[in-house]
Design an enzyme around this catalytic site. Structure first.
Site, PDB file in Angstrom:
ATOM      1  N   LEU A 125       0.431  -1.044   0.133  1.00 26.60           N
ATOM      2  CA  LEU A 125       0.144  -0.230   0.440  1.00 26.60           C
ATOM      3  C   LEU A 125       0.968   1.087   0.192  1.00 26.60           C
ATOM      4  CD1 LEU A 125      -3.184  -1.165   2.526  1.00 26.60           C
ATOM      5  CD2 LEU A 125      -3.115  -0.600   0.164  1.00 26.60           C
ATOM      6  N   VAL A 182       2.243   4.367  -2.751  1.00 25.27           N
ATOM      7  CA  VAL A 182       1.247   5.654  -3.586  1.00 25.27           C
ATOM      8  C   VAL A 182       0.691   4.465  -4.505  1.00 25.27           C
ATOM      9  CG1 VAL A 182       1.828   7.665  -4.370  1.00 25.27           C
ATOM     10  CG2 VAL A 182       3.511   7.293  -2.649  1.00 25.27           C
ATOM     11  N   GLY A 228       0.343   1.500  -5.083  1.00 29.65           N
ATOM     12  CA  GLY A 228      -1.106   0.381  -4.516  1.00 29.65           C
ATOM     13  C   GLY A 228      -2.065   1.062  -4.215  1.00 29.65           C
ATOM     14  N   ASN A 250      -0.966  -4.559   3.582  1.00 31.43           N
ATOM     15  CA  ASN A 250       0.385  -4.217   3.494  1.00 31.43           C
ATOM     16  C   ASN A 250       1.473  -4.741   4.507  1.00 31.43           C
ATOM     17  OD1 ASN A 250       1.615  -2.000   2.118  1.00 31.43           O
ATOM     18  ND2 ASN A 250       2.053  -1.464   4.328  1.00 31.43           N
ATOM     19  N   SER A 310       2.956  -3.060   7.049  1.00 29.06           N
ATOM     20  CA  SER A 310       3.072  -2.904   8.163  1.00 29.06           C
ATOM     21  C   SER A 310       1.472  -2.521   7.877  1.00 29.06           C
ATOM     22  CB  SER A 310       3.792  -1.915   8.564  1.00 29.06           C
ATOM     23  OG  SER A 310       3.159  -0.179   8.266  1.00 29.06           O
ATOM     24  N   SER A 345       2.073   2.345 -15.824  1.00 28.34           N
ATOM     25  CA  SER A 345       2.118   3.916 -15.928  1.00 28.34           C
ATOM     26  C   SER A 345       1.307   5.207 -15.506  1.00 28.34           C
ATOM     27  CB  SER A 345       3.202   4.287 -17.060  1.00 28.34           C
ATOM     28  OG  SER A 345       3.698   5.708 -17.528  1.00 28.34           O
ATOM     29  N   ASN A 391      10.276   3.838 -20.194  1.00 26.14           N
ATOM     30  CA  ASN A 391      10.687   5.219 -18.952  1.00 26.14           C
ATOM     31  C   ASN A 391      11.926   5.888 -19.868  1.00 26.14           C
ATOM     32  OD1 ASN A 391       8.558   4.833 -17.741  1.00 26.14           O
ATOM     33  ND2 ASN A 391      10.100   4.304 -15.954  1.00 26.14           N
ATOM     34  N   TYR A 414      12.115   9.645 -20.612  1.00 30.22           N
ATOM     35  CA  TYR A 414      13.612  10.341 -20.277  1.00 30.22           C
ATOM     36  C   TYR A 414      13.904  10.996 -21.889  1.00 30.22           C
ATOM     37  CZ  TYR A 414      15.565   7.884 -15.972  1.00 30.22           C
ATOM     38  OH  TYR A 414      15.893   7.304 -14.835  1.00 30.22           O
ATOM     39  N   LYS A 423      15.756   6.516 -11.333  1.00 31.66           N
ATOM     40  CA  LYS A 423      15.369   5.061 -10.371  1.00 31.66           C
ATOM     41  C   LYS A 423      16.148   3.886 -11.265  1.00 31.66           C
ATOM     42  CE  LYS A 423      12.075   6.538  -7.565  1.00 31.66           C
ATOM     43  NZ  LYS A 423      10.927   7.079  -8.643  1.00 31.66           N
ATOM     44  N   ARG A 453      21.877  13.204 -16.064  1.00 36.30           N
ATOM     45  CA  ARG A 453      21.004  13.434 -14.921  1.00 36.30           C
ATOM     46  C   ARG A 453      22.349  13.178 -14.140  1.00 36.30           C
ATOM     47  NH1 ARG A 453      14.762  10.577 -14.396  1.00 36.30           N
ATOM     48  NH2 ARG A 453      14.089  11.718 -16.607  1.00 36.30           N
TER      49      ARG A 453
HETATM   50  C1  6PG Z   1       6.010   5.269 -14.892  1.00 35.41           C
HETATM   51  C2  6PG Z   1       6.470   6.605 -14.656  1.00 35.41           C
HETATM   52  C3  6PG Z   1       7.144   6.157 -13.287  1.00 35.41           C
HETATM   53  C4  6PG Z   1       8.044   6.601 -12.463  1.00 35.41           C
HETATM   54  C5  6PG Z   1       9.685   6.564 -13.048  1.00 35.41           C
HETATM   55  C6  6PG Z   1      10.674   7.594 -12.934  1.00 35.41           C
HETATM   56  O1  6PG Z   1       5.357   5.678 -15.585  1.00 35.41           O
HETATM   57  O2  6PG Z   1       4.799   6.326 -14.519  1.00 35.41           O
HETATM   58  O3  6PG Z   1       8.045   6.039 -15.539  1.00 35.41           O
HETATM   59  O4  6PG Z   1       7.351   4.675 -13.670  1.00 35.41           O
HETATM   60  O5  6PG Z   1       7.480   7.466 -12.119  1.00 35.41           O
HETATM   61  O6  6PG Z   1       9.942   5.438 -12.711  1.00 35.41           O
HETATM   62  O7  6PG Z   1      11.434   7.347 -13.278  1.00 35.41           O
HETATM   63  P1  6PG Z   1      13.054   8.140 -12.250  1.00 35.41           P
HETATM   64  O8  6PG Z   1      12.684   7.897 -11.169  1.00 35.41           O
HETATM   65  O9  6PG Z   1      14.096   6.961 -12.824  1.00 35.41           O
HETATM   66  O10 6PG Z   1      13.193   9.342 -13.111  1.00 35.41           O
END
Ligand code: 6PG
Length: 466
Positions: free
Chosen positions: A11, A13, A15, A33, A35, A129, A188, A192, A262, A289
């Site tokens: 759970l 954000v 989830g 979850n 917790s 996404s 993703n 980017y 990420k 980045r």
């Molecule tokens: C989505 C986003 C989601 C997340 C990214 C952010 O499609 O909803 O891509 O997966 O916001 O992973 O990625 P970074 O932190 O790598 O920019």
């Protein structure tokens, strides 16, 4: 007690948002979850009259579900996913379906698929996404795995998916094992590149054209009325309007220019290198980045090499027109790279991907959502060699080329860091070159390492005693 249609494990954000989306569509949903407090807080604060079943232990969570069970894992990608699978396994029955809705690495999904198949448990890797809002109001989803299992979950997920203008749900079966997570990874990667190109346009307007936030904001708003119309352009215009409560300055001006990540853009770039697909604009977005995060170092070096941003900008209106074309062409190049990666991955991993359909499920719900995806769908009706030379885009590229080069010159002259636009143009120049300097590369390789070369006039591999 009535059994739940589906269980949501995790759970965070995303989830919570997806559980609420399911509940709002009338499904009875069990939630769990690690917790207990988080589960209680969720039930207490977010649930009004929907049919949510809060579970405090894994066994009661699994037992509360209709068979075959459908469990959506909304947990952080990585080792935890295996730990959760192991914790669930003792309570699952054959033909239950686990769905991994996180940003898992596709190779992990392939392995989990294989492992669970042995236990007759279905495993669906499903890229989701759209962020928090998307998950709540309708995300775009990219599921893969066993097709029969997909058909079982399909009605539920089609119901909660984003709907395109033609009312089609933004979800489609992608293919076997890890293909869903692969496609999400590539989404993703494009995300980017898209973000990078937009940020470069912003920086050019700010630094080179010395435009104010209000002026830049208006440009993005105007672009959002045209062919660049997309979620990312739309939020850029909104971001540029926002004032900081503390200082009353524009918030954008108090945000540190150091970007985080990420890892999905990095995976896309590594995949490009690994399977032999040129994705320079996506990779440059990742490098950018990294460079951005070296703030202190950049500041120190900038004292040795101060920025030279004096550009003769006689006609601002024309500059914006050029910039729009450069951004559009760069965007096409970034998508071309992403789809080339898919094409090669489809072959490499035997997925038989449907590119047009993938473009269609990105029309709404996801971060790169845009009407532009309709054009990509059309482009793939004729299997173009490269998206940039498809019937859909080649005239746009021809028309944009002069402006694209003008903007590139401006970037170079001003010394502004804009590797997205530059690498996109360079990619285009690469794919449209009927002759490169690679003959010399081959000659050198043969010279120092007897690596051999091919000839233009004869079949076979040749070596010269140089
Ligand atoms: C989505 C986003 C989601 C997340 C990214 C952010 O499609 O909803 O891509 O997966 O916001 O992973 O990625 P970074 O932190 O790598 O920019």
């Amino acid at each position: 007690m009535e059994k739940s249609k589906i269980g949501v494990y995790g759970l965070g954000v995303m989830g919570q948002s997806i559980a609420l989306n399911l509940l709002n569509h009338g499904y009875q949903v069990s939630v769990y979850n690690k917790s207990k407090e988080k589960t209680e807080k969720f039930i207490h604060e977010k649930i009004s009259n929907q049919k949510a079943v809060a579970c405090n232990d894994i066994q009661s969570f699994v037992d509360s579900l209709e068979k075959p069970r459908m469990i959506l894992l909304m947990i952080t990608a990585g080792k935890v996913v295996d730990e959760v699978i192991d914790a669930l396994l003792p309570y699952l029955s054959e033909e239950d379906i686990l769905i991994d809705g996180g940003n898992s690495y596709f190779m992990d999904t392939i392995e989990r698929n294989r492992r669970l198949k042995e236990k007759h448990i279905y495993y669906i890797g499903m890229g989701i996404s759209g962020g928090e809002q998307g998950a709540l109001l309708g995300p775009s989803m990219m599921p893969s795995g066993n097709y029969q299992a997909y058909q079982m979950i399909q009605p539920v997920f089609e119901t909660i998916a984003a709907k395109a203008k033609d009312d089609q749900p933004c979800i489609a079966y992608i293919g076997e094992d890890g293909s869903g997570h692969y496609v999400k990874m590539m989404h993703n990667g494009i995300e980017y590149a898209d973000i990078q190109i937009i940020s470069e346009a912003y920086e050019l307007m700010r630094q080179a054209a010395k435009m104010s936030n209000e002026e830049i904001q208006q440009v993005f708003e105007q672009w959002n009325e045209g062919r660049l119309k997309s979620y990312l352009i739309e939020i850029t215009a909104k971001i540029l309007q926002k004032k900081d409560e503390k200082t009353n300055q524009y918030l954008i001006d108090v945000i540190l220019d150091s970007a985080s990540q990420k890892g999905t853009g990095k995976w896309t770039s590594i995949e490009g290198l690994s399977i032999g697909s040129a994705v320079p604009t996506i990779a440059q977005s990742v490098f950018s980045r990294i460079i951005s995060s070296q703030k202190e170092e950049r500041v120190r070096i900038s004292e040795i090499f101060p920025q030279k941003t004096i550009i003769e900008m006689e006609d601002k209106k024309q500059f914006i027109e050029y910039l729009e074309k450069a951004v559009y062409a760069s965007k096409i190049a970034a998508y071309a790279q992403g789809f080339d990666l898919l094409k090669k991955a489809s072959k490499q991993y035997h997925w038989n991907l449907n590119y047009g359909e993938i473009a269609m499920i990105w029309r709404e719900g996801c971060i790169i959502r845009a009407q532009f995806l309709e054009e990509i769908k059309k482009a793939y009706e004729t299997e173009p060699e490269n998206l940039m030379v498809s019937d859909q885009f080649k005239e746009d590229i021809k028309e944009a080329l002069f402006s694209w080069r003008e903007i590139a010159k401006m970037i170079i002259d001003a010394g502004i860091y804009a590797p997205g636009i530059l690498s996109a143009l360079s990619y285009f120049d690469g794919i449209r070159s009927n002759r490169t300097g690679a003959n010399l590369i081959q000659a050198q390789r043969d010279y120092f390492g007897a690596h051999t070369y091919e000839r233009i006039d004869q079949e076979g591999n040749f070596h010269t005693e140089w």
